[in-house]
Design a protein around this motif. Structure first.
Motif, PDB file in Angstrom:
ATOM      1  N   LEU A 110       0.831  -1.209   0.000  1.00  0.00           N
ATOM      2  CA  LEU A 110       0.000   0.000   0.000  1.00  0.00           C
ATOM      3  C   LEU A 110       0.862   1.255   0.000  1.00  0.00           C
ATOM      4  N   ALA A 111       1.960   1.221   0.741  1.00  0.00           N
ATOM      5  CA  ALA A 111       2.869   2.366   0.790  1.00  0.00           C
ATOM      6  C   ALA A 111       3.517   2.609  -0.572  1.00  0.00           C
ATOM      7  N   ASP A 112       3.902   1.534  -1.239  1.00  0.00           N
ATOM      8  CA  ASP A 112       4.472   1.664  -2.584  1.00  0.00           C
ATOM      9  C   ASP A 112       3.454   2.256  -3.553  1.00  0.00           C
ATOM     10  N   PHE A 113       2.186   1.906  -3.386  1.00  0.00           N
ATOM     11  CA  PHE A 113       1.126   2.384  -4.263  1.00  0.00           C
ATOM     12  C   PHE A 113       0.977   3.902  -4.193  1.00  0.00           C
ATOM     13  N   VAL A 114       1.127   4.472  -2.999  1.00  0.00           N
ATOM     14  CA  VAL A 114       0.977   5.927  -2.841  1.00  0.00           C
ATOM     15  C   VAL A 114       2.325   6.628  -2.646  1.00  0.00           C
ATOM     16  N   HIS A 115       3.422   5.879  -2.832  1.00  0.00           N
ATOM     17  CA  HIS A 115       4.782   6.439  -2.796  1.00  0.00           C
ATOM     18  C   HIS A 115       5.101   7.097  -1.457  1.00  0.00           C
ATOM     19  N   LEU A 116       4.797   6.382  -0.371  1.00  0.00           N
ATOM     20  CA  LEU A 116       5.093   6.880   0.965  1.00  0.00           C
ATOM     21  C   LEU A 116       5.893   5.845   1.744  1.00  0.00           C
ATOM     22  N   ASN A 117       6.549   6.312   2.781  1.00  0.00           N
ATOM     23  CA  ASN A 117       7.212   5.413   3.712  1.00  0.00           C
ATOM     24  C   ASN A 117       6.144   4.611   4.464  1.00  0.00           C
ATOM     25  N   PRO A 118       6.313   3.292   4.626  1.00  0.00           N
ATOM     26  CA  PRO A 118       5.292   2.474   5.297  1.00  0.00           C
ATOM     27  C   PRO A 118       4.937   2.958   6.701  1.00  0.00           C
ATOM     28  N   ILE A 119       5.950   3.347   7.472  1.00  0.00           N
ATOM     29  CA  ILE A 119       5.696   3.813   8.835  1.00  0.00           C
ATOM     30  C   ILE A 119       4.875   5.096   8.807  1.00  0.00           C
ATOM     31  N   TYR A 120       5.229   6.000   7.881  1.00  0.00           N
ATOM     32  CA  TYR A 120       4.483   7.259   7.782  1.00  0.00           C
ATOM     33  C   TYR A 120       3.042   7.001   7.357  1.00  0.00           C
ATOM     34  N   LEU A 121       2.854   6.106   6.384  1.00  0.00           N
ATOM     35  CA  LEU A 121       1.494   5.777   5.939  1.00  0.00           C
ATOM     36  C   LEU A 121       0.683   5.190   7.087  1.00  0.00           C
ATOM     37  N   SER A 122       1.290   4.314   7.858  1.00  0.00           N
ATOM     38  CA  SER A 122       0.598   3.698   8.987  1.00  0.00           C
ATOM     39  C   SER A 122       0.140   4.757   9.991  1.00  0.00           C
ATOM     40  N   GLN A 123       1.037   5.699  10.310  1.00  0.00           N
ATOM     41  CA  GLN A 123       0.711   6.764  11.261  1.00  0.00           C
ATOM     42  C   GLN A 123      -0.355   7.689  10.698  1.00  0.00           C
ATOM     43  N   LEU A 124      -0.226   8.024   9.409  1.00  0.00           N
ATOM     44  CA  LEU A 124      -1.186   8.919   8.759  1.00  0.00           C
ATOM     45  C   LEU A 124      -2.568   8.283   8.712  1.00  0.00           C
TER      46      LEU A 124
END
Length: 251
Positions: A165-179
């Protein structure tokens, strides 16, 4: 109110400046006072004012030395120098440190009001700019979360690991999880499971597919694992849920 750090080694002058700033100008209050640059720098370690008004010639650390150190920490912090010295060399040195203005003692009230009003307007514009930027960031973050949710809903049979999912929106996984947690109040993994169970219940109600086929369609290669998760989330087995849905339709 915008906070002012007032730096002046003569108490009477400092009290007079405080009165001028708070009674004559608009939108400012003296939040802290310091007798010299050393004391001012100690204050700046724990708090940050919106404006510094300072004398040049002081004990310990003088105004210009203090301003040099402040600029290492806060490049854009407004600074107004007030001094009894009309020395052009001092003014030149002050300007190199990007001071906002250089006023001479005795203070001209009109000049002080004009200087602080310009600073107040600049601070207001900066505040509005920051608020607009934060608003845009929040809109973008909400857009990203909607995009992730839509992806999960459209790919219940696929790889929905956090990294994917993080790769799909081009974000760091930890940041995506927190967001995701901040925006929805729910963990990504919990949302994935809930979405998959919702799809599974739909398939159980509306199709005659085998349990093991449904398990694959909602992303579980192991029917046994699917049934364990389904019972935990729904409170009954997939077969029990289908039987209950069928009985409701017959009524």
């Amino acid at each position: 109110m915008y906070k002012v750090l007032l730096v002046e080694d003569e108490r009477i002058i400092r009290e007079g400046l405080k009165t001028l700033i708070e009674k004559v100008t608009t939108g400012f209050c003296v939040a802290a006072e310091a007798e010299d640059g050393k004391e001012a720098l100690l204050y700046l370690r724990t708090d940050m004012p919106d404006l510094i008004v300072t004398d040049i010639r002081m004990r310990e650390v003088d105004g210009l030395a203090m301003i040099g150190k402040i600029r290492e920490m806060y490049e854009e912090l407004p600074i107004v120098i007030i001094s009894g010295y009309g020395d052009f060399q001092y003014a030149q040195k002050a300007l190199k440190h990007k001071v906002t203005d250089y006023l001479l003692k005795p203070i001209d009230r009109i000049e002080l009001v004009g200087t602080l009003e310009k600073i107040r307007q600049s601070l207001e514009r900066k505040k509005q700019s920051v608020a607009a930027e934060q608003s845009e960031n929040q809109k973008e973050e909400r857009h990203i979360i909607r995009k992730v949710k839509n992806y999960i809903q459209d790919h219940t049979d696929g790889d929905l690991r956090l990294q994917t999912l993080a790769d799909f929106v081009h974000l760091n996984p930890i940041y995506l999880s927190q967001l995701f947690k901040t925006e929805t109040g729910e963990n990504v993994s919990d949302y994935v499971t809930r979405t998959r169970m919702k799809r599974a219940k739909q398939l159980l109600r509306e199709t005659s597919l085998k349990i093991y086929d449904i398990s694959r369609l909602v992303g579980y290669q192991s029917p046994k694992h699917f049934m364990i998760v389904f019972k935990k989330e729904v409170g009954m087995t997939p077969g029990g849920y289908r039987d209950g849905a069928s009985e409701e339709q017959d009524l």
